[in-house]
Design an enzyme around this catalytic site. Structure first.
Site, PDB file in Angstrom:
ATOM      1  CD1 TRP A 142      -1.912   2.273   0.788  1.00 36.44           C
ATOM      2  CD2 TRP A 142      -2.807   1.162   2.508  1.00 36.44           C
ATOM      3  NE1 TRP A 142      -2.895   3.054   1.307  1.00 36.44           N
ATOM      4  CE2 TRP A 142      -3.457   2.409   2.370  1.00 36.44           C
ATOM      5  CE3 TRP A 142      -3.207   0.301   3.533  1.00 36.44           C
ATOM      6  CZ2 TRP A 142      -4.494   2.804   3.230  1.00 36.44           C
ATOM      7  CZ3 TRP A 142      -4.228   0.704   4.385  1.00 36.44           C
ATOM      8  CH2 TRP A 142      -4.872   1.937   4.228  1.00 36.44           C
ATOM      9  CD  GLU A 143       4.501   1.454  -3.597  1.00 33.44           C
ATOM     10  OE1 GLU A 143       4.776   2.443  -4.308  1.00 33.44           O
ATOM     11  OE2 GLU A 143       4.940   0.332  -3.822  1.00 33.44           O
ATOM     12  CG  PHE A 144       3.445   5.245   0.804  1.00 32.80           C
ATOM     13  CD1 PHE A 144       4.218   4.137   1.152  1.00 32.80           C
ATOM     14  CD2 PHE A 144       3.868   6.045  -0.264  1.00 32.80           C
ATOM     15  CE1 PHE A 144       5.398   3.840   0.471  1.00 32.80           C
ATOM     16  CE2 PHE A 144       5.045   5.741  -0.951  1.00 32.80           C
ATOM     17  CZ  PHE A 144       5.808   4.631  -0.577  1.00 32.80           C
TER      18      PHE A 144
END
Ligand SMILES: *[C@@H]1O[C@H](CO)[C@@H](O)[C@H](O)[C@H]1NC(C)=O
Ligand SMILES: *[C@@H]1O[C@H](CO)[C@@H](O)[C@H](O)[C@H]1NC(C)=O
Ligand SMILES: *[C@@H]1O[C@H](CO)[C@@H](O)[C@H](O)[C@H]1NC(C)=O
Ligand SMILES: *[C@@H]1O[C@H](CO)[C@@H](O)[C@H](O)[C@H]1NC(C)=O
Length: 374
Positions: A142-144
């Protein structure tokens, strides 16, 4: 006297040696790499040199934003079967993990992490998919999480993921799935206006380790000056691999649960003035490659084609090369060796590369493997 001194030294080194072994033998080093599905035409899973990795990540599958289950497409189905078969071929001990997201599922992650039912729909789906393809683990990319609320939800998601993986293992008698996450290079987003922080203590409980993405410190979003995008040190700022790794440990992540990310690609600039070619030299735009990115194999080609000048910059511990107005900053065998030695001395769990397939004939991968030792 001399003999006694020597015995004392021997005793000391033996104690040190065994203490050190005890501390580090709990887990073998992590020597990992991500395998992006879009490299399949020139880097199929069957071509991966299994003697150079302990863990390989399939990158990526996405999340269906309506059901919050994994969207395993028909193409993923074929590739995951090939991937799992290739990584486990001939009884290989290399572990295969499935990486989820990579930037494309961020809004789905934010929505699903916000509630218990959506979290469990996601979690159950990830475990089912990992088991369906015979994988040993899962990686959340997960960015971010973008603010304190999303960071708190991220922490809850990871703790519930861990509990679900543990109870699935207990119920089925299989080894528990490994759980990892790819994260920002530092635990706090100190460059953003509202600097959110990761829930490091929950992550330490929930995850087997984190993959700290220690790269992209500079790039096409700032074309005014050249930069080393994965520097071990930065004399002028905290935007460096050493700062990121140390601050993860300071935030509560056990050192053994931190893996150092290294890029197998360079970032390029077009110099304003070919006679100014250092780190931080004035630039007029991005250089070679799409959006100023050159995979390592192409950097080697660029250097050869243009008889480029290659510099090993001691201040940053990063390589760069230039020819005419072309400039590229990257990691090469020299800087990879220095970074791996640094990581070992820091006592962290290991390293990973983004990405398998970008190497020049396994030169960087093999260098890192040997520099870490066993
Ligand atoms: C799954 O991914 C495919 C390919 O990107 C896309 O066309 C499809 O709409 C996705 N399905 C769902 C339910 O998100
Ligand atoms: C780097 O971070 C440390 C603490 O984390 C801080 O004291 C120092 O001022 C920072 N340095 C720079 C150049 O921002
Ligand atoms: C190097 O030269 C070869 C042969 O001319 C060319 O095909 C290739 O694209 C060049 N590579 C780079 C990175 O400049
Ligand atoms: C690996 O890289 C080093 C440094 O760039 C180079 O000298 C060496 O020839 C390369 N080895 C192979 C096998 O390509």
């Amino acid at each position: 006297m001399a003999g006694r001194e020597r015995n004392a030294i021997l005793f000391f080194s033996a104690t040190f040696f065994f203490t050190f072994m005890a501390a580090s033998s709990s887990s073998a080093p992590i020597k990992a790499g991500y395998w992006p599905t879009w490299t399949v035409s020139y880097s199929p899973p069957s071509s991966i040199d299994l003697s150079l990795f302990t863990h390989v990540f399939y990158a990526f599958v996405q999340v269906d934003s309506a059901t919050f289950q994994l969207n395993v497409t028909a193409a993923d189905d074929r590739l995951l079967k090939d991937f799992s078969a290739a990584i486990h071929a001939h009884g290989s001990p290399v572990k295969a993990l499935l990486s989820i997201g990579g930037g494309d599922s961020d809004s789905a992650f934010a929505a699903l992490a916000a509630g218990p039912d959506t979290r469990s729909a996601f979690i159950e789906s990830t475990i089912a998919v990992a088991r369906r393809y015979g994988l040993e683990g899962l990686d959340l990319d997960w960015e971010f999480p973008k603010d304190d609320k999303e960071m708190a939800d991220f922490g809850k998601l990871l703790l519930e993921w861990n509990a679900a993986a543990a109870s699935e293992a207990a119920a089925t008698g299989r080894p528990r799935l490994l759980l990892t996450a790819a994260v920002y290079f530092a635990p706090r987003f100190f460059l953003s206006r509202t600097p959110q922080s990761y829930p490091a203590k929950q992550m330490a409980v929930a995850l087997d380790w984190i993959n700290a993405m220690c790269y992209d410190f500079h790039g096409s979003w700032d074309t005014t000056a050249t930069g080393e995008h994965a520097a071990l040190y930065d004399p002028r700022s905290n935007i460096s691999t050493s700062y990121g790794l140390k601050s993860w440990i300071a935030a509560g992540m056990p050192a053994a649960k931190v893996a150092m990310g290294m890029p197998m690609y360079g970032r390029t600039w077009r110099l304003s003035d070919p006679s100014q070619h250092g780190v931080g030299a004035p630039a007029a735009g991005v250089g070679l490659g799409e959006k100023g990115v050159l995979i390592y194999a192409k950097v080697v080609e660029f250097n050869r084609n243009n008889s480029a000048t290659v510099v090993h910059d001691e201040a940053t511990v990063a390589a760069y090369s230039y020819a005419g107005t072309s400039w590229v900053g990257y990691d090469d065998p020299w800087s990879v060796t220095r970074k791996v030695e640094y990581a070992r001395q820091l006592g962290i769990g290991g390293y990973f590369f983004w990405a398998i397939g970008y190497d020049d004939g396994w030169n960087l991968t093999g260098t890192a493997w040997r520099a870490w030792g066993y």
